[in-house]
Design a protein around this motif. Sequence first.
Motif, PDB file in Angstrom:
ATOM      1  N   ARG A 126     -10.098  -0.505   3.973  1.00 19.10           N
ATOM      2  CA  ARG A 126      -9.663  -1.584   2.615  1.00 19.10           C
ATOM      3  C   ARG A 126     -10.782  -2.185   2.342  1.00 19.10           C
ATOM      4  N   THR A 127     -12.106  -1.842   1.606  1.00 20.71           N
ATOM      5  CA  THR A 127     -13.093  -2.809   1.235  1.00 20.71           C
ATOM      6  C   THR A 127     -13.439  -2.346  -0.303  1.00 20.71           C
ATOM      7  N   LEU A 177     -12.842   0.713  -3.185  1.00 19.55           N
ATOM      8  CA  LEU A 177     -12.308   0.439  -3.965  1.00 19.55           C
ATOM      9  C   LEU A 177     -13.399   0.891  -5.229  1.00 19.55           C
ATOM     10  N   TRP A 230       0.688  -1.234  -0.032  1.00 21.75           N
ATOM     11  CA  TRP A 230       0.148   0.032  -0.125  1.00 21.75           C
ATOM     12  C   TRP A 230       0.896   1.440   0.189  1.00 21.75           C
ATOM     13  N   TYR A 256      -6.450   4.036   2.323  1.00 20.87           N
ATOM     14  CA  TYR A 256      -6.137   2.786   2.137  1.00 20.87           C
ATOM     15  C   TYR A 256      -4.874   2.211   3.428  1.00 20.87           C
ATOM     16  N   THR A 259      -7.144   8.719  -0.858  1.00 26.57           N
ATOM     17  CA  THR A 259      -7.039   7.287  -0.928  1.00 26.57           C
ATOM     18  C   THR A 259      -5.662   6.893  -0.099  1.00 26.57           C
ATOM     19  N   ALA A 264      -4.620  -1.020  -6.503  1.00 32.06           N
ATOM     20  CA  ALA A 264      -5.364  -1.187  -5.258  1.00 32.06           C
ATOM     21  C   ALA A 264      -6.369  -2.443  -5.416  1.00 32.06           C
ATOM     22  N   ILE A 305      -7.025  -5.896  -3.449  1.00 30.23           N
ATOM     23  CA  ILE A 305      -8.240  -6.384  -2.475  1.00 30.23           C
ATOM     24  C   ILE A 305      -8.806  -7.475  -3.275  1.00 30.23           C
TER      25      ILE A 305
END
Length: 400
Positions: A63-64, A68, A8, A57, A53, A108, A112
């Motif tokens: 971070r879901t 995103l 990240w 993040y 972001t 990202a 995820i």
Amino acid sequence: MGFDVPLWRAIAVFRAASLVYSAVLAVQHHEALSRPWLAWCVLVLMVVWTVVTTRAYARPRLRTWRLLTVDLAVSFACLFATAPAATAFYLTQAPPLSGYWFAGASLAASVIWGRRGAAAVALSYGVADTALRAVMDAAVTAATARGVVLLLLTGLAVGSMARVAERAEKRFAHAVALEARIREREQLARSVHDSVLQVLTLVSRRGAEAGGEAAELGRMAGEQEVRLRSLFADGPVDDEDTRSAPAAPEPGASHPPGAADTGDAGTVDLRDLIRRHESVRVTVAAPATPVALPAHAARELAAAVAAALDNVARHCPPDTPAWVLVEDEDDAVTVSVRDEGPGFPSGRLEEARRGGRLGVAQSVVGRLRDLGGSAQVVSEPDEGTEVELRLPREGARGGA
């Protein structure tokens, strides 16, 4: 800190760098912009969203897929904003306004959603870029295809790294939990050896000597001792191993305060704890000045000395002399326990540990290991035994 944190951070750095490069391209090809003010508004939005972001993040709970989804929506919106802000000639000189910056959202997604998510986003970008060029009557060049391929390969690589980091973090957490359980088991084994097992051994021996009903009581005590030993041994324990074990010292023999007493704060003079074991057959030599150690460390070290002296009482002939030497060095405290007993051959300690006899493995070596120190046992047949306990002052674990 999770294992994916470096990913990240790298994505955040990439977003910032790609944002700067997008601004440089906009300045370099300013004459190809049909509405410069709109292009700069898009760049300002990209700056704000980069900050948002980066902070979002950085928090695992945010971070879901929702964040995103919004991230991708903003990235696609900035991409399509190229149509009213620039001319078709602009796309022949540079990618869309958010062309390179868009990769931040794609990366990202790879972390995820994994590799499939990364592939889906990369292909979606290719479709969106092609549609944008069709709307603006700009040609689709080989550079467009190369950009999609690079985005796809990068996303797949980062997605794989994210999954590896996730599995490594789970295995690390499992290893930490396993180590904690093993340490707890070893501490329990030491406590049981210092108290219950010694009493059961004594009852078993005295019952066999007394005969009659006491012999039956001794037999039952021996069976319970075998079962307890088997709980802490690596392998099965035979009844014969326990029946042939030397007797434990008499109840009420001198022992330092229990190893489980870990709540005391401050320091303790180790000499006071060691001198409690001084007797006709045990000689203690200590410095003239106090040997101050954290309370728990001092008590555990004294308990290890007591366990070593117990082994002298159990395995050596009666009245075998023993010496305890306390050395206070600048960087460590060393306690040596020496006896003139029969000694034992090499490999005997490992054999005893496999048989469930934990006196040295747990009550001596284990205690020093948990404190951050070391224990060395040197013995040869007919030459006695010496146990050297060394506890470094720096990093000594004074707490439980």
